[in-house]
Design a protein around this motif. Structure first.
Motif, PDB file in Angstrom:
ATOM      1  N   SER A 246       0.834  -1.199   0.000  1.00 18.91           N
ATOM      2  CA  SER A 246       0.000   0.000   0.000  1.00 18.91           C
ATOM      3  C   SER A 246       0.871   1.252   0.000  1.00 18.91           C
ATOM      4  O   SER A 246       2.012   1.224   0.454  1.00 18.91           O
ATOM      5  CB  SER A 246      -0.891  -0.008   1.246  1.00 18.91           C
ATOM      6  N   PHE A 247       0.304   2.370  -0.477  1.00 21.17           N
ATOM      7  CA  PHE A 247       0.993   3.656  -0.420  1.00 21.17           C
ATOM      8  C   PHE A 247       1.002   4.219   1.002  1.00 21.17           C
ATOM      9  O   PHE A 247       1.857   5.033   1.335  1.00 21.17           O
ATOM     10  CB  PHE A 247       0.285   4.690  -1.305  1.00 21.17           C
ATOM     11  N   ALA A 248       0.021   3.837   1.818  1.00 22.64           N
ATOM     12  CA  ALA A 248      -0.170   4.492   3.113  1.00 22.64           C
ATOM     13  C   ALA A 248      -0.408   3.474   4.221  1.00 22.64           C
ATOM     14  O   ALA A 248      -0.802   2.342   3.966  1.00 22.64           O
ATOM     15  CB  ALA A 248      -1.358   5.448   3.036  1.00 22.64           C
ATOM     16  N   PHE A 249      -0.195   3.891   5.459  1.00 25.78           N
ATOM     17  CA  PHE A 249      -0.410   3.044   6.621  1.00 25.78           C
ATOM     18  C   PHE A 249      -1.896   2.794   6.889  1.00 25.78           C
ATOM     19  O   PHE A 249      -2.245   1.824   7.554  1.00 25.78           O
ATOM     20  CB  PHE A 249       0.200   3.693   7.869  1.00 25.78           C
ATOM     21  N   ALA A 250      -2.767   3.695   6.406  1.00 24.92           N
ATOM     22  CA  ALA A 250      -4.187   3.595   6.740  1.00 24.92           C
ATOM     23  C   ALA A 250      -5.023   4.330   5.694  1.00 24.92           C
ATOM     24  O   ALA A 250      -4.515   5.144   4.917  1.00 24.92           O
ATOM     25  CB  ALA A 250      -4.444   4.220   8.116  1.00 24.92           C
TER      26      ALA A 250
ATOM     27  N   TYR B 149      -8.630  -1.010  10.648  1.00 26.23           N
ATOM     28  CA  TYR B 149      -9.492  -1.957  11.343  1.00 26.23           C
ATOM     29  C   TYR B 149      -8.808  -2.426  12.629  1.00 26.23           C
ATOM     30  O   TYR B 149      -7.640  -2.804  12.622  1.00 26.23           O
ATOM     31  CB  TYR B 149      -9.809  -3.166  10.457  1.00 26.23           C
ATOM     32  N   CYS B 150      -9.547  -2.398  13.729  1.00 22.05           N
ATOM     33  CA  CYS B 150      -9.062  -2.870  15.023  1.00 22.05           C
ATOM     34  C   CYS B 150      -9.851  -4.126  15.391  1.00 22.05           C
ATOM     35  O   CYS B 150     -11.078  -4.056  15.546  1.00 22.05           O
ATOM     36  CB  CYS B 150      -9.246  -1.792  16.093  1.00 22.05           C
ATOM     37  N   ASP B 151      -9.141  -5.250  15.539  1.00 21.21           N
ATOM     38  CA  ASP B 151      -9.795  -6.507  15.930  1.00 21.21           C
ATOM     39  C   ASP B 151     -10.470  -6.377  17.290  1.00 21.21           C
ATOM     40  O   ASP B 151     -11.580  -6.869  17.494  1.00 21.21           O
ATOM     41  CB  ASP B 151      -8.776  -7.653  15.988  1.00 21.21           C
ATOM     42  N   ALA B 152      -9.795  -5.734  18.238  1.00 24.48           N
ATOM     43  CA  ALA B 152     -10.330  -5.622  19.597  1.00 24.48           C
ATOM     44  C   ALA B 152     -11.637  -4.821  19.628  1.00 24.48           C
ATOM     45  O   ALA B 152     -12.552  -5.160  20.377  1.00 24.48           O
ATOM     46  CB  ALA B 152      -9.294  -4.982  20.517  1.00 24.48           C
ATOM     47  N   CYS B 153     -11.732  -3.779  18.804  1.00 21.48           N
ATOM     48  CA  CYS B 153     -12.942  -2.951  18.755  1.00 21.48           C
ATOM     49  C   CYS B 153     -13.937  -3.452  17.709  1.00 21.48           C
ATOM     50  O   CYS B 153     -15.087  -3.005  17.685  1.00 21.48           O
ATOM     51  CB  CYS B 153     -12.578  -1.503  18.433  1.00 21.48           C
ATOM     52  N   ASP B 154     -13.490  -4.333  16.822  1.00 18.40           N
ATOM     53  CA  ASP B 154     -14.286  -4.840  15.709  1.00 18.40           C
ATOM     54  C   ASP B 154     -14.867  -3.682  14.889  1.00 18.40           C
ATOM     55  O   ASP B 154     -16.054  -3.657  14.563  1.00 18.40           O
ATOM     56  CB  ASP B 154     -15.403  -5.769  16.190  1.00 18.40           C
TER      57      ASP B 154
ATOM     58  N   VAL C 234       7.691   1.007  12.388  1.00 16.55           N
ATOM     59  CA  VAL C 234       6.584   1.921  12.657  1.00 16.55           C
ATOM     60  C   VAL C 234       5.421   1.060  13.134  1.00 16.55           C
ATOM     61  O   VAL C 234       5.144   0.003  12.561  1.00 16.55           O
ATOM     62  CB  VAL C 234       6.188   2.710  11.395  1.00 16.55           C
ATOM     63  N   VAL C 235       4.748   1.504  14.200  1.00 10.63           N
ATOM     64  CA  VAL C 235       3.660   0.732  14.793  1.00 10.63           C
ATOM     65  C   VAL C 235       2.386   1.574  14.805  1.00 10.63           C
ATOM     66  O   VAL C 235       2.429   2.764  15.119  1.00 10.63           O
ATOM     67  CB  VAL C 235       4.022   0.303  16.239  1.00 10.63           C
ATOM     68  N   ALA C 236       1.253   0.931  14.457  1.00  6.72           N
ATOM     69  CA  ALA C 236      -0.059   1.577  14.505  1.00  6.72           C
ATOM     70  C   ALA C 236      -0.808   1.056  15.729  1.00  6.72           C
ATOM     71  O   ALA C 236      -0.816  -0.149  15.994  1.00  6.72           O
ATOM     72  CB  ALA C 236      -0.837   1.265  13.237  1.00  6.72           C
ATOM     73  N   HIS C 237      -1.440   1.990  16.465  1.00  7.89           N
ATOM     74  CA  HIS C 237      -2.256   1.634  17.625  1.00  7.89           C
ATOM     75  C   HIS C 237      -3.636   2.265  17.488  1.00  7.89           C
ATOM     76  O   HIS C 237      -3.759   3.422  17.064  1.00  7.89           O
ATOM     77  CB  HIS C 237      -1.623   2.124  18.935  1.00  7.89           C
ATOM     78  N   CYS C 238      -4.657   1.517  17.874  1.00  5.11           N
ATOM     79  CA  CYS C 238      -6.033   2.006  17.900  1.00  5.11           C
ATOM     80  C   CYS C 238      -6.142   3.105  18.949  1.00  5.11           C
ATOM     81  O   CYS C 238      -5.704   2.928  20.088  1.00  5.11           O
ATOM     82  CB  CYS C 238      -6.975   0.847  18.225  1.00  5.11           C
ATOM     83  N   VAL C 239      -6.718   4.251  18.578  1.00  2.78           N
ATOM     84  CA  VAL C 239      -6.896   5.362  19.507  1.00  2.78           C
ATOM     85  C   VAL C 239      -7.935   5.014  20.576  1.00  2.78           C
ATOM     86  O   VAL C 239      -7.828   5.451  21.723  1.00  2.78           O
ATOM     87  CB  VAL C 239      -7.303   6.647  18.744  1.00  2.78           C
ATOM     88  N   GLU C 240      -8.915   4.176  20.224  1.00  5.77           N
ATOM     89  CA  GLU C 240      -9.994   3.826  21.155  1.00  5.77           C
ATOM     90  C   GLU C 240      -9.519   2.922  22.299  1.00  5.77           C
ATOM     91  O   GLU C 240      -9.826   3.163  23.451  1.00  5.77           O
ATOM     92  CB  GLU C 240     -11.140   3.132  20.405  1.00  5.77           C
ATOM     93  N   CYS C 241      -8.782   1.842  21.957  1.00  7.37           N
ATOM     94  CA  CYS C 241      -8.439   0.852  22.984  1.00  7.37           C
ATOM     95  C   CYS C 241      -6.936   0.636  23.168  1.00  7.37           C
ATOM     96  O   CYS C 241      -6.528  -0.061  24.086  1.00  7.37           O
ATOM     97  CB  CYS C 241      -9.112  -0.483  22.661  1.00  7.37           C
TER      98      CYS C 241
ATOM     99  N   THR D 217      -2.499  -2.368  15.697  1.00  3.26           N
ATOM    100  CA  THR D 217      -3.234  -2.747  14.483  1.00  3.26           C
ATOM    101  C   THR D 217      -2.330  -2.930  13.278  1.00  3.26           C
ATOM    102  O   THR D 217      -2.805  -3.291  12.204  1.00  3.26           O
ATOM    103  CB  THR D 217      -4.318  -1.711  14.148  1.00  3.26           C
ATOM    104  N   GLY D 218      -1.036  -2.693  13.429  1.00  2.00           N
ATOM    105  CA  GLY D 218      -0.100  -2.902  12.335  1.00  2.00           C
ATOM    106  C   GLY D 218       1.315  -2.581  12.768  1.00  2.00           C
ATOM    107  O   GLY D 218       1.537  -1.810  13.704  1.00  2.00           O
TER     108      GLY D 218
END
Length: 165
Positions: free
Chosen positions: A43-47, A119-124, A141-148, A152-153
Motif C-alpha cells: 500500500s501507499f499508506a499506513f491507513a 481496522y481494530c480486531d479488539a474494537c471490531d 513503525v507501529v499503529a495503535h487504535c486510539v480507542e483501545c 493494528t499494524g
C-alpha cells in the motif's frame, strides 16, 4: 537547481517495498514528492486517510494501483494520474501481480490534521490510528487504535502492510 537520483535516496519505512522521499533531497519547500514501488499486496499508506490541508496526486508510472475511496475502488493504470482533495479519504494498493511504480505529489507541504482509519480486531471496527516508532527500539513503525490502544499494524523497511518480513 537541485538534482537527485531516486536510487540515491534512502528507502523509508512504509507499507510499500520502496518509498523514497524526494522532498528534502530536492530542497522543496512548498510541495511533497515521494517515489514508490509497490509489490503485490503493498500500500501507499499506513491507513485509509485524509489530509486536512494537503491535496494529493498520484501519477502511476507502471502497473495498476487501486485506490479505496468513499465511492468505491478506483483503478489507475500506467500514465494516468488521480487527485484527492483536502479532506477526501483514500488509500492506494497494488492489487495486481506486477510491481506498481508511482510518484505521489502533495501540496502544500504540510498535512495539517491527518485522520487515519484502520481496522481494530479488539474494537471490531475501523478506528482512528496513532503511528509511532516502535517503543522497544526496533526499526519499525507501529499503529495503535486510539480507542483501545491495541496494535493494528507494524511495518519494517520494505515490509508489506502490517506484516513482519
Amino acid at each position: 537547481m537541485n538534482r537527485v537520483s531516486v536510487d540515491d535516496v534512502k528507502n523509508s519505512i512504509q507499507p510499500a517495498a520502496v518509498m523514497r522521499p524526494l522532498t528534502d533531497a530536492l530542497g522543496l519547500t512548498d510541495v511533497a514528492i515521494n517515489y514508490y514501488e509497490l509489490e503485490p499486496g503493498d500500500s501507499f499508506a499506513f491507513a485509509y486517510h485524509s489530509h486536512e490541508v494537503q491535496e494529493e496526486v498520484f501519477f502511476i508510472i507502471s502497473g495498476t494501483a487501486t485506490f479505496e475511496t468513499a465511492d468505491g475502488p478506483v483503478a489507475v493504470g500506467p500514465n494516468e494520474a488521480v487527485r484527492f482533495d483536502r479532506g477526501e479519504f483514500q488509500r492506494g494498493w497494488n492489487r495486481g501481480e506486477d510491481t506498481v511504480r508511482a510518484l505521489a505529489l502533495g501540496a502544500p507541504l504540510e498535512y495539517g490534521t491527518q485522520e487515519k482509519l484502520r481496522y481494530c480486531d479488539a474494537c471490531d471496527a475501523e478506528t482512528d490510528t496513532d503511528l509511532s516508532a516502535a517503543a522497544d527500539g526496533e526499526d519499525a513503525v507501529v499503529a495503535h487504535c486510539v480507542e483501545c490502544g491495541a496494535e493494528t499494524g507494524r511495518w519494517y523497511r520494505g515490509s508489506m502492510d502490517g506484516e513482519v518480513p
